[in-house]
Write an enzyme that holds these catalytic residues in place. Structure first.
Site, PDB file in Angstrom:
ATOM      1  N   TRP A  89     -39.746 -34.187 -27.785  1.00 11.05           N
ATOM      2  CA  TRP A  89     -40.648 -33.459 -26.901  1.00 11.05           C
ATOM      3  C   TRP A  89     -42.111 -33.729 -27.226  1.00 11.05           C
ATOM      4  O   TRP A  89     -42.488 -33.796 -28.388  1.00 11.05           O
ATOM      5  CB  TRP A  89     -40.465 -31.952 -27.068  1.00 11.05           C
ATOM      6  N   GLU A 143     -30.723 -25.143 -28.091  1.00  8.32           N
ATOM      7  CA  GLU A 143     -30.130 -23.813 -27.880  1.00  8.32           C
ATOM      8  C   GLU A 143     -28.632 -23.862 -27.601  1.00  8.32           C
ATOM      9  O   GLU A 143     -27.966 -22.835 -27.627  1.00  8.32           O
ATOM     10  CB  GLU A 143     -30.804 -23.113 -26.687  1.00  8.32           C
TER      11      GLU A 143
HETATM   12  P1  AMP Z   1     -33.848 -30.497 -27.080  1.00  9.82           P
HETATM   13  O1  AMP Z   1     -33.714 -29.024 -27.255  1.00  9.82           O
HETATM   14  O2  AMP Z   1     -35.026 -31.081 -27.762  1.00  9.82           O
HETATM   15  O3  AMP Z   1     -32.586 -31.186 -27.458  1.00  9.82           O
HETATM   16  O4  AMP Z   1     -34.109 -30.812 -25.537  1.00  9.82           O
HETATM   17  C1  AMP Z   1     -33.230 -30.330 -24.553  1.00  9.82           C
HETATM   18  C2  AMP Z   1     -33.658 -30.842 -23.212  1.00  9.82           C
HETATM   19  O5  AMP Z   1     -33.538 -32.271 -23.145  1.00  9.82           O
HETATM   20  C3  AMP Z   1     -32.803 -30.354 -22.070  1.00  9.82           C
HETATM   21  O6  AMP Z   1     -33.178 -29.048 -21.651  1.00  9.82           O
HETATM   22  C4  AMP Z   1     -33.077 -31.405 -21.009  1.00  9.82           C
HETATM   23  O7  AMP Z   1     -34.302 -31.164 -20.335  1.00  9.82           O
HETATM   24  C5  AMP Z   1     -33.222 -32.673 -21.830  1.00  9.82           C
HETATM   25  N1  AMP Z   1     -31.944 -33.405 -21.846  1.00  9.82           N
HETATM   26  C6  AMP Z   1     -31.009 -33.419 -22.797  1.00  9.82           C
HETATM   27  N2  AMP Z   1     -29.986 -34.223 -22.473  1.00  9.82           N
HETATM   28  C7  AMP Z   1     -30.271 -34.745 -21.258  1.00  9.82           C
HETATM   29  C8  AMP Z   1     -29.617 -35.642 -20.369  1.00  9.82           C
HETATM   30  N3  AMP Z   1     -28.453 -36.199 -20.669  1.00  9.82           N
HETATM   31  N4  AMP Z   1     -30.230 -35.926 -19.198  1.00  9.82           N
HETATM   32  C9  AMP Z   1     -31.420 -35.387 -18.884  1.00  9.82           C
HETATM   33  N5  AMP Z   1     -32.099 -34.543 -19.676  1.00  9.82           N
HETATM   34  C10 AMP Z   1     -31.533 -34.217 -20.855  1.00  9.82           C
END
Ligand code: AMP
Length: 549
Positions: free
Chosen positions: A449, A331
């Site tokens: 995920w 997002e």
């Molecule tokens: P996505 O939309 O699949 O890219 O997932 C996004 C989610 O990944 C975020 O809301 C976080 O929960 C997790 N995420 C992304 N980058 C990090 C990071 N550097 N450290 C911890 N969690 C992360």
């Protein structure tokens, strides 16, 4: 009073034009695994992009606003699709190669994808699903792979190279409104269906400029970037667009994502920068430890998508590969924060701690923390709340389908339209974010995920299972893996292996839990929802009788 400035729309077409002229000699190098990587200049990519646009419009009838899907690895042809589709006024829809069949077919139908560009090496994944993808009329195949897998399928099959051959190498690109849709990517649904995030030309343009800033990735035309983060995962973190702005070369691994070929391509092509989720780097580290290579060219590594373990950062520092940690989401395009330490901390004991945070908000990303009662919390490095963000490259709603419905679920957007990230953390007074927890209950395994709800629903469809709750538990290799806790029906005697086999017919293999525990009842919150915090606490305290399969 209005300004006296020219009102030039910020479009992907302008990025394409800039990259293919000013930086025409820059290259996209695609790994082929046979010792002879494919090398294509940005100039040639521009010509082929025009040819692809002609083929899509004239041979396949692609109209403005129509979604054109890709099911591809990172390679030069995928870069051509990245520009041809948005610049002709259609919408690039990158499909996640790792989704389970049900989600993939649902997404293709929801976006009404009629044309799918696909790599030959991925035909085996799509061919068995085509009967469940009634909207798909054309498959355009590029790269090596067994074409016989498509014999007798309903959609028309085209060879990419044949389709673009002989087409004009220029295209009269339409003038587009910068707010129009350019690309889309679905998130994995925690509950219910996945959600489509639609990027505009403007959001991509502004995001690319931020990616290029010195305090973000800050690459120049002296760099070669190894783009491991998939092009289907949030536009490969914006790299294909950002590099066309600055003339940074791209090294594309195609299907060779295992540690050994990655080490080989680093040694032979000598990239200066690379970007991927932590799991990829853990694998590379093990490979380099077992078989040292000359990776001295690689001095900057962007790690995001999941928290970077401190041990990984330390090990990479020792190898001369400086890690830059970043946080983002589908997002948020995805650049949300970047952990470049502030000047005053460089060379001090604080520096490493700053680098381990999720990072600092760049101009363009406004942030606030919402406490459990919705009140906004101070940036004091102590008060933990749900992170909410807004800005010109942050989603304000989700794609509701071809009928144009706009989805703005309350759990995802505040009443004043900030994005609720579902991530919980603290923010320091100088704007550095540290994530402490995740409000969402999906599991992040190797940067991808896994929906706990999907696993639970599948488990609970077994006749012997009364209840099942799946939570994320820490895992050395994958970051997180699912732990399945199961309540059996009275007199049921089913064992874990049977349940695992049962799940295997319903979800992708890499999503299957290794850790299992029988519980007398799933703990519940006051409103009767599964209380996964309690389960996680019980697991951490060693209170669950866990069997590892
Ligand atoms: P996505 O939309 O699949 O890219 O997932 C996004 C989610 O990944 C975020 O809301 C976080 O929960 C997790 N995420 C992304 N980058 C990090 C990071 N550097 N450290 C911890 N969690 C992360």
């Amino acid at each position: 009073m209005l300004s006296t400035m020219q009102d030039v729309p910020l479009t992907v077409t302008r990025i394409l034009h800039h990259g293919t002229t000013v930086h025409g000699d820059a290259q996209v190098v695609t790994w082929t695994g046979d010792g002879a990587p494919q090398r294509r200049s940005f100039r040639d990519i521009g010509a082929r992009t025009a040819q692809l646009a002609h083929a899509l419009r004239e041979d396949l009838g692609v109209q403005e606003d129509e979604r054109v899907a890709t099911f591809m690895w990172n390679n030069a042809e995928h870069v051509e699709a990245y520009f041809a589709v948005p610049c002709m006024g259609a919408v690039l829809h990158t499909l996640n190669l790792r989704l389970p069949a049900d989600q993939l077919t649902w997404i293709v139908g929801h976006a009404a994808d009629r044309v799918v560009l696909i790599n030959g090496s991925l035909l085996g994944l799509i061919a068995p699903l085509l009967d469940r993808m009634p909207t798909v009329e054309h498959l355009v195949v590029s790269g090596p792979g067994d074409r016989s897998l498509l014999e007798g399928v309903r959609p028309r099959v085209h060879e990419y190279e044949d389709l673009i051959a002989g087409k004009p190498t220029g295209y009269d690109w339409p003038d587009l409104d910068e707010r129009r849709a350019a690309a889309m990517c679905y998130t994995s649904g925690t509950t219910g269906e996945p959600k489509g995030v639609v990027y505009s030309h403007r959001s991509i343009y502004l995001h690319s400029m931020q990616v290029n800033m010195a305090q973000s990735m800050g690459l120049t035309d002296a760099d070669l970037s190894l783009v491991v983060v998939p092009q289907f995962h949030v536009n490969a973190w914006g790299l294909p667009h950002a590099t066309f702005m600055t003339g940074v070369g791209m090294l594309m691994p195609d299907r060779f994502l295992q540690p050994a070929p990655l080490a080989e391509m680093i040694e032979s092509e000598r990239p200066t920068h690379a970007a991927a989720v932590p799991t990829i780097w853990q694998g590379l580290l093990a490979e380099l430890t077992a078989k040292p290579r000359d990776v001295s060219s690689l001095t900057q590594v962007t790690i995001g998508g999941a928290a970077c373990p401190p041990s990984l950062m330390e090990a990479f520092d020792t190898l001369g590969m400086r890690v830059c940690h970043a946080w983002g989401m589908t997002e948020t395009s995805p650049l949300g924060t970047v952990a470049r330490p502030p000047a005053h901390a460089i060379g001090t004991d604080e520096e490493f701690a700053y680098r381990l945070t999720q990072g600092r908000f760049p101009a363009g990303v406004e942030a606030r923390l919402a406490g459990p009662d919705g009140a906004h919390l101070p940036w004091d490095g102590k008060s933990a709340g749900e992170l909410e963000v807004r800005g010109p490259w942050i989603a304000g709603s989700y794609f509701g389908g071809v009928d144009g419905e706009v989805l703005k679920p309350e759990d995802k957007f505040s009443p004043d339209s900030w994005l609720r990230t579902g991530d919980v953390g603290v923010i320091s007074a100088d704007g550095f974010l540290t994530l402490t927890d995740r409000a969402k209950d999906v599991i992040k395994s190797g940067g991808e995920w896994i929906s706990s709800v999907e696993l639970e629903n599948a488990l609970m469809s077994h006749p012997d299972v009364a209840e099942a709750a799946v939570v994320a538990v820490p895992d050395d290799k994958w970051g997180e893996r699912p732990l399945a806790t199961v309540v059996l029906k009275e007199d049921a005697t089913v064992d874990y292996a049977v349940l695992r086999d049962f799940l295997a017919t319903r979800v992708a293999k890499w999503q299957l839990p290794e850790r299992w525990a029988l519980v007398p009842a799933v703990p519940k919150t006051s409103v009767g929802k599964f209380d996964k915090k309690v389960l996680r606490r019980q697991y951490a305290a060693g209170e669950l009788d866990v069997t590892q399969l």
